[in-house]
Motif scaffolding. Structure first.
Motif, PDB file in Angstrom:
ATOM      1  N   UNK A  63       0.823  -1.206   0.000  1.00 27.43           N
ATOM      2  CA  UNK A  63       0.000   0.000   0.000  1.00 27.43           C
ATOM      3  C   UNK A  63       0.857   1.255   0.000  1.00 27.43           C
ATOM      4  N   UNK A  64       2.044   1.201   0.560  1.00 22.75           N
ATOM      5  CA  UNK A  64       2.939   2.355   0.544  1.00 22.75           C
ATOM      6  C   UNK A  64       3.815   2.334  -0.709  1.00 22.75           C
ATOM      7  N   UNK A  68       0.836   5.692  -5.700  1.00 16.99           N
ATOM      8  CA  UNK A  68       1.401   6.676  -6.630  1.00 16.99           C
ATOM      9  C   UNK A  68       1.834   7.959  -5.910  1.00 16.99           C
ATOM     10  N   UNK A  69       1.279   8.242  -4.767  1.00 16.53           N
ATOM     11  CA  UNK A  69       1.655   9.438  -4.014  1.00 16.53           C
ATOM     12  C   UNK A  69       2.999   9.291  -3.301  1.00 16.53           C
ATOM     13  N   UNK A  70       3.431   8.072  -3.011  1.00 15.08           N
ATOM     14  CA  UNK A  70       4.657   7.872  -2.242  1.00 15.08           C
ATOM     15  C   UNK A  70       5.871   8.442  -2.975  1.00 15.08           C
ATOM     16  N   UNK A 102      13.648  -0.189  -2.570  1.00 14.37           N
ATOM     17  CA  UNK A 102      12.739  -0.679  -1.532  1.00 14.37           C
ATOM     18  C   UNK A 102      11.828  -1.776  -2.076  1.00 14.37           C
ATOM     19  N   UNK A 103      11.375  -1.630  -3.304  1.00 14.20           N
ATOM     20  CA  UNK A 103      10.543  -2.669  -3.910  1.00 14.20           C
ATOM     21  C   UNK A 103      11.339  -3.963  -4.095  1.00 14.20           C
ATOM     22  N   UNK A 104      12.636  -3.836  -4.379  1.00 21.76           N
ATOM     23  CA  UNK A 104      13.457  -5.029  -4.624  1.00 21.76           C
ATOM     24  C   UNK A 104      13.704  -5.836  -3.356  1.00 21.76           C
TER      25      UNK A 104
END
Length: 117
Positions: A63-64, A68-70, A102-104
């Motif tokens: 969710x974070x 798209x706002x993050x 961070x996604x990785x």
């Protein structure tokens, strides 16, 4: 046949170049987080955060990370409700590098197995 081989070679080279660029970007994001955030947060795939109140970045939820706002918040000046956390502002390249790193390292929730009957 030769044309097909040339096309496949080009696609392979392009794919390899993109993967290398993504790795460099993620490494840049990791270095930024280590320099700016590792005093409190765990910024790697493992390990506890030095500050027990600071969540490891790998635990940030979808969710974070996929909000798209993050990304825009990272550029505008990201701050937390936690009073000791400073506000960080990244340029667009650095913000994307941080977010992609961070996604990785994101911990994916394990799928619960349904009971077998």
């Amino acid at each position: 046949m030769m044309r097909c081989l040339l096309m496949l070679s080009t696609i392979g080279l392009w794919s390899s170049t993109c993967a290398h660029a993504r790795e460099e970007e993620q490494q840049h994001g990791k270095e930024l987080l280590q320099r700016l955030c590792a005093r409190c947060h765990s910024v790697g795939r493992t390990g506890a955060s030095p500050n027990r109140q600071a969540p490891p970045f790998r635990s940030f939820s979808e969710t974070k990370l996929y909000d798209s706002d993050f990304l825009q918040q990272l550029q505008d000046g990201y701050s937390s409700i936690h009073p000791s956390m400073p506000t960080f502002r990244f340029n667009s390249y650095d913000a994307e590098a941080v977010l992609n790193y961070m996604k990785s390292i994101e911990e994916r929730p394990s799928r619960k197995q349904s009971p077998q009957r």
